[in-house]
Design a protein around this motif. Structure first.
Motif, PDB file in Angstrom:
ATOM      1  N   MET A   1       0.845  -1.187   0.000  1.00 35.99           N
ATOM      2  CA  MET A   1       0.000   0.000   0.000  1.00 35.99           C
ATOM      3  C   MET A   1       0.887   1.248   0.000  1.00 35.99           C
ATOM      4  N   SER A   2       0.588   2.197  -0.910  1.00 39.92           N
ATOM      5  CA  SER A   2       1.430   3.388  -1.000  1.00 39.92           C
ATOM      6  C   SER A   2       1.095   4.353   0.133  1.00 39.92           C
ATOM      7  N   LYS A   3       2.106   5.110   0.508  1.00 40.17           N
ATOM      8  CA  LYS A   3       1.933   6.072   1.583  1.00 40.17           C
ATOM      9  C   LYS A   3       1.181   7.314   1.095  1.00 40.17           C
ATOM     10  N   ILE A   4       0.457   7.954   2.009  1.00 38.42           N
ATOM     11  CA  ILE A   4      -0.254   9.194   1.697  1.00 38.42           C
ATOM     12  C   ILE A   4       0.723  10.366   1.819  1.00 38.42           C
ATOM     13  N   PRO A   5       0.908  11.176   0.749  1.00 32.23           N
ATOM     14  CA  PRO A   5       1.788  12.347   0.858  1.00 32.23           C
ATOM     15  C   PRO A   5       1.141  13.419   1.741  1.00 32.23           C
ATOM     16  N   VAL A   6       1.906  13.982   2.671  1.00 35.93           N
ATOM     17  CA  VAL A   6       1.343  14.930   3.639  1.00 35.93           C
ATOM     18  C   VAL A   6       2.271  16.120   3.866  1.00 35.93           C
ATOM     19  N   THR A   7       1.665  17.209   4.344  1.00 37.82           N
ATOM     20  CA  THR A   7       2.401  18.369   4.852  1.00 37.82           C
ATOM     21  C   THR A   7       2.308  18.333   6.370  1.00 37.82           C
ATOM     22  N   ALA A   8       3.451  18.421   7.035  1.00 38.75           N
ATOM     23  CA  ALA A   8       3.496  18.408   8.493  1.00 38.75           C
ATOM     24  C   ALA A   8       3.587  19.844   9.021  1.00 38.75           C
ATOM     25  N   VAL A   9       2.889  20.100  10.120  1.00 43.80           N
ATOM     26  CA  VAL A   9       2.921  21.432  10.741  1.00 43.80           C
ATOM     27  C   VAL A   9       2.978  21.283  12.259  1.00 43.80           C
ATOM     28  N   PHE A  10       3.919  21.995  12.861  1.00 37.03           N
ATOM     29  CA  PHE A  10       3.918  22.175  14.316  1.00 37.03           C
ATOM     30  C   PHE A  10       3.250  23.514  14.614  1.00 37.03           C
ATOM     31  N   ASP A  11       2.257  23.486  15.487  1.00 39.96           N
ATOM     32  CA  ASP A  11       1.531  24.688  15.886  1.00 39.96           C
ATOM     33  C   ASP A  11       1.781  24.875  17.383  1.00 39.96           C
ATOM     34  N   ILE A  12       2.658  25.807  17.725  1.00 38.76           N
ATOM     35  CA  ILE A  12       3.133  25.949  19.104  1.00 38.76           C
ATOM     36  C   ILE A  12       2.439  27.127  19.783  1.00 38.76           C
ATOM     37  N   GLY A  13       1.464  26.796  20.625  1.00 40.37           N
ATOM     38  CA  GLY A  13       0.790  27.813  21.425  1.00 40.37           C
ATOM     39  C   GLY A  13       1.390  27.872  22.816  1.00 40.37           C
ATOM     40  N   LYS A  14       0.915  28.827  23.608  1.00 38.87           N
ATOM     41  CA  LYS A  14       1.426  28.936  24.970  1.00 38.87           C
ATOM     42  C   LYS A  14       0.997  27.733  25.800  1.00 38.87           C
ATOM     43  N   THR A  15      -0.218  27.240  25.545  1.00 32.54           N
ATOM     44  CA  THR A  15      -0.742  26.131  26.340  1.00 32.54           C
ATOM     45  C   THR A  15      -0.486  24.792  25.663  1.00 32.54           C
ATOM     46  N   ASN A  16      -0.943  24.647  24.438  1.00 30.70           N
ATOM     47  CA  ASN A  16      -0.837  23.375  23.722  1.00 30.70           C
ATOM     48  C   ASN A  16       0.223  23.440  22.630  1.00 30.70           C
ATOM     49  N   LYS A  17       1.028  22.386  22.537  1.00 27.16           N
ATOM     50  CA  LYS A  17       1.998  22.221  21.454  1.00 27.16           C
ATOM     51  C   LYS A  17       1.441  21.108  20.561  1.00 27.16           C
ATOM     52  N   LYS A  18       1.074  21.462  19.334  1.00 33.95           N
ATOM     53  CA  LYS A  18       0.361  20.521  18.465  1.00 33.95           C
ATOM     54  C   LYS A  18       1.187  20.160  17.240  1.00 33.95           C
ATOM     55  N   PHE A  19       0.904  18.967  16.714  1.00 35.40           N
ATOM     56  CA  PHE A  19       1.539  18.495  15.480  1.00 35.40           C
ATOM     57  C   PHE A  19       0.441  17.946  14.579  1.00 35.40           C
ATOM     58  N   PHE A  20       0.417  18.419  13.328  1.00 31.53           N
ATOM     59  CA  PHE A  20      -0.613  18.015  12.371  1.00 31.53           C
ATOM     60  C   PHE A  20       0.016  17.442  11.108  1.00 31.53           C
ATOM     61  N   LEU A  21      -0.715  16.556  10.477  1.00 28.41           N
ATOM     62  CA  LEU A  21      -0.430  16.130   9.110  1.00 28.41           C
ATOM     63  C   LEU A  21      -1.647  16.454   8.257  1.00 28.41           C
ATOM     64  N   PHE A  22      -1.411  17.138   7.117  1.00 24.53           N
ATOM     65  CA  PHE A  22      -2.473  17.488   6.175  1.00 24.53           C
ATOM     66  C   PHE A  22      -2.215  16.771   4.851  1.00 24.53           C
ATOM     67  N   ASP A  23      -3.275  16.221   4.243  1.00 23.26           N
ATOM     68  CA  ASP A  23      -3.099  15.539   2.956  1.00 23.26           C
ATOM     69  C   ASP A  23      -2.988  16.568   1.824  1.00 23.26           C
ATOM     70  N   GLU A  24      -2.972  16.085   0.581  1.00 25.10           N
ATOM     71  CA  GLU A  24      -2.757  16.980  -0.567  1.00 25.10           C
ATOM     72  C   GLU A  24      -3.898  17.974  -0.761  1.00 25.10           C
ATOM     73  N   ASN A  25      -5.088  17.659  -0.195  1.00 25.21           N
ATOM     74  CA  ASN A  25      -6.218  18.591  -0.230  1.00 25.21           C
ATOM     75  C   ASN A  25      -6.258  19.467   1.014  1.00 25.21           C
ATOM     76  N   LEU A  26      -5.174  19.401   1.800  1.00 25.26           N
ATOM     77  CA  LEU A  26      -5.036  20.138   3.050  1.00 25.26           C
ATOM     78  C   LEU A  26      -6.146  19.805   4.039  1.00 25.26           C
ATOM     79  N   LYS A  27      -6.536  18.553   4.045  1.00 23.49           N
ATOM     80  CA  LYS A  27      -7.433  18.021   5.066  1.00 23.49           C
ATOM     81  C   LYS A  27      -6.584  17.354   6.146  1.00 23.49           C
ATOM     82  N   GLU A  28      -6.936  17.600   7.395  1.00 19.57           N
ATOM     83  CA  GLU A  28      -6.181  17.014   8.498  1.00 19.57           C
ATOM     84  C   GLU A  28      -6.371  15.496   8.519  1.00 19.57           C
TER      85      GLU A  28
END
Length: 444
Positions: A1-28
């Motif tokens: 099975m081929s891997k899904i290409p994604v864009t990774a983003v770290f979103d660093i707030g004062k309270t929460n430190k988040k990490f996201f992967l978005f697909d080619e349609n920029l859906k989380e």
């Protein structure tokens, strides 16, 4: 099975430190987060835990690189503003990441303003209300004169979003969205660093400015992935709307702060607006954007906790309330101000205020909550009008925590007739904006 290409983003707030992967349609397609305990700085004041944050980010990204399901094609970062990471010659943090609520010595602040034309003249030139440590550029002045031993260790000063990029790329850069975030660094009349930055030798510590959609490359041991330079979180949250909307609009981005953003308002700031926490940001291309700020999230939390304590109610009770016009009509008929605000100052906006809140004067929690939101939205509307005057719009998008509060939204609709109030459909907007930026394909 081929891997899904994604864009990774770290979103660093004062309270929460988040990490996201978005697909080619920029859906989380994936997210995780952590919370890290603040660490005391040398004065015992809480500061951002830079090293634990860096460790978590690298470990999280390395695990994502090994994922059998996803292939990371791009990486970017969004982070809160008013924060500098000062690094030494080897790129290691040379000082704590000072909290923007840390007290600033009054005598030093007075000296700074007297040397730079006076407080309001300086604030007008830099489109920055007088916010002490929240004017992050002044943190460097503070270090130079209050902590010279610390200052001597500094080789470069990176705004937090660009420090996040530096962790992964080893490249030190600056960007407009962080520079323009009420830092006191930028002269909006000359569209260059303010003269004090040059006179004090601060400019030599600030890395070169790159366009916000520039791409670098992560270090080989971190995948050699095309990587952005980071974006200030409020500026990032605006980008999805700018890309989608063809007609003028404003954005009310809510959370701890409510940030009213009108990207179509190019009017100059007045002294009166500055005193009401109205300012200008810089866009990713360095163009001014008018915004105003209001501390409504903290105000809401404080007042709701007071109500819960008075009526002995469980957490989350207010979330069960839905807008009822008959209750609002009853509350609005009682024109006197009844809420004593803890953080906000209605008088700044020409509004009447109550000296304190007598919770026993309300028949029940519902009446008290409606009264609070009624008076809160009066201030919010006054703050919004600071960015709408001179550049009217017929739509306001509301994102963040208050976009699910039907009472808040309906009262905005009543008080802003002729303007469509639209709850946002862009969750995690600042992270999505960061993802959009690195998919704009500008090389370094």
């Amino acid at each position: 099975m081929s891997k899904i290409p994604v864009t990774a983003v770290f979103d660093i707030g004062k309270t929460n430190k988040k990490f996201f992967l978005f697909d080619e349609n920029l859906k989380e397609v994936y997210s995780t987060y952590t919370r890290l305990e603040a660490v005391p700085d040398e004065d015992g004041f809480p500061s951002e835990p830079v090293l634990p944050m860096r460790e978590w980010m690298i470990k999280t990204f390395q695990e994502a690189l090994k994922s059998p399901d996803f292939e990371i094609k791009k990486l970017n970062f969004s982070g809160h503003g008013a924060s500098f990471v000062h690094v030494d010659e080897s790129g290691e943090p040379a000082t704590p990441l000072y909290d923007y609520l840390k007290p600033f010595p009054e005598d030093l602040l007075d000296r700074f303003y007297s040397e730079n034309g006076g407080k309001m003249e300086f604030c007008t030139q830099t489109s920055s209300p007088p916010l002490a440590m929240l004017n992050s550029g002044l943190q460097l002045f503070f270090l130079k004169y209050a902590k010279p031993e610390q200052y001597q260790k500094i080789h470069h000063s990176l705004h937090l979003p660009q420090y996040l990029s530096f962790i992964f790329t080893g490249k030190m850069v600056s960007d407009f969205t962080s520079i323009g975030c009420h830092t006191g660094l930028w002269d909006f009349e000359k569209m260059d660093y303010h003269s004090w930055v040059k006179i004090e030798g601060i400019e030599a510590l600030l890395p070169p400015i790159l366009p916000g959609d520039s791409l670098l490359i992560t270090k080989p041991d971190l995948g050699s992935v095309p990587c952005g330079i980071g974006v200030h979180d409020s500026s990032g949250a605006l980008l999805p709307y700018l890309r989608r909307e063809k007609e003028p609009f404003a954005l009310l981005s809510t959370g701890t702060w409510a940030i009213s953003i009108n990207p179509f308002n190019k009017t100059s700031l007045t002294e009166s607006e500055l005193n009401k926490d109205c300012l200008q940001f810089l866009s990713i291309s360095g163009q001014p954007i008018k915004i105003s700020r209001l501390f409504i999230g903290e105000e809401h939390k404080y007042q709701v906790d007071e109500m819960y304590a008075h009526w002995n109610l469980p957490l989350g009770t207010y979330k069960k309330l839905q807008f009822d016009p008959s209750i609002f009509e009853k509350v609005a008929a009682n024109a006197q101000k009844r809420i004593g605000f803890h953080y906000l100052k209605p008088e700044d906006y020409g509004l009447e205020k109550a000296d304190f809140t007598d919770w026993s004067s309300f028949s029940d929690f519902t009446e008290a909550y409606y009264t609070f939101i009624h008076e809160l939205t009066d201030i919010q509307v006054a703050s919004l009008k600071l960015v709408l005057d001179g550049a009217p719009v017929d739509r306001i998008f509301v994102d963040g925590g208050f976009n699910a509060n039907s009472i808040f939204l309906e009262l905005l609709r009543i008080k802003l007739p002729g303007i469509e109030i639209i709850p946002s459909d862009f969750p995690n907007g600042s992270a999505l904006g960061a993802a959009l930026l690195v998919n704009s394909h500008r090389g370094d």
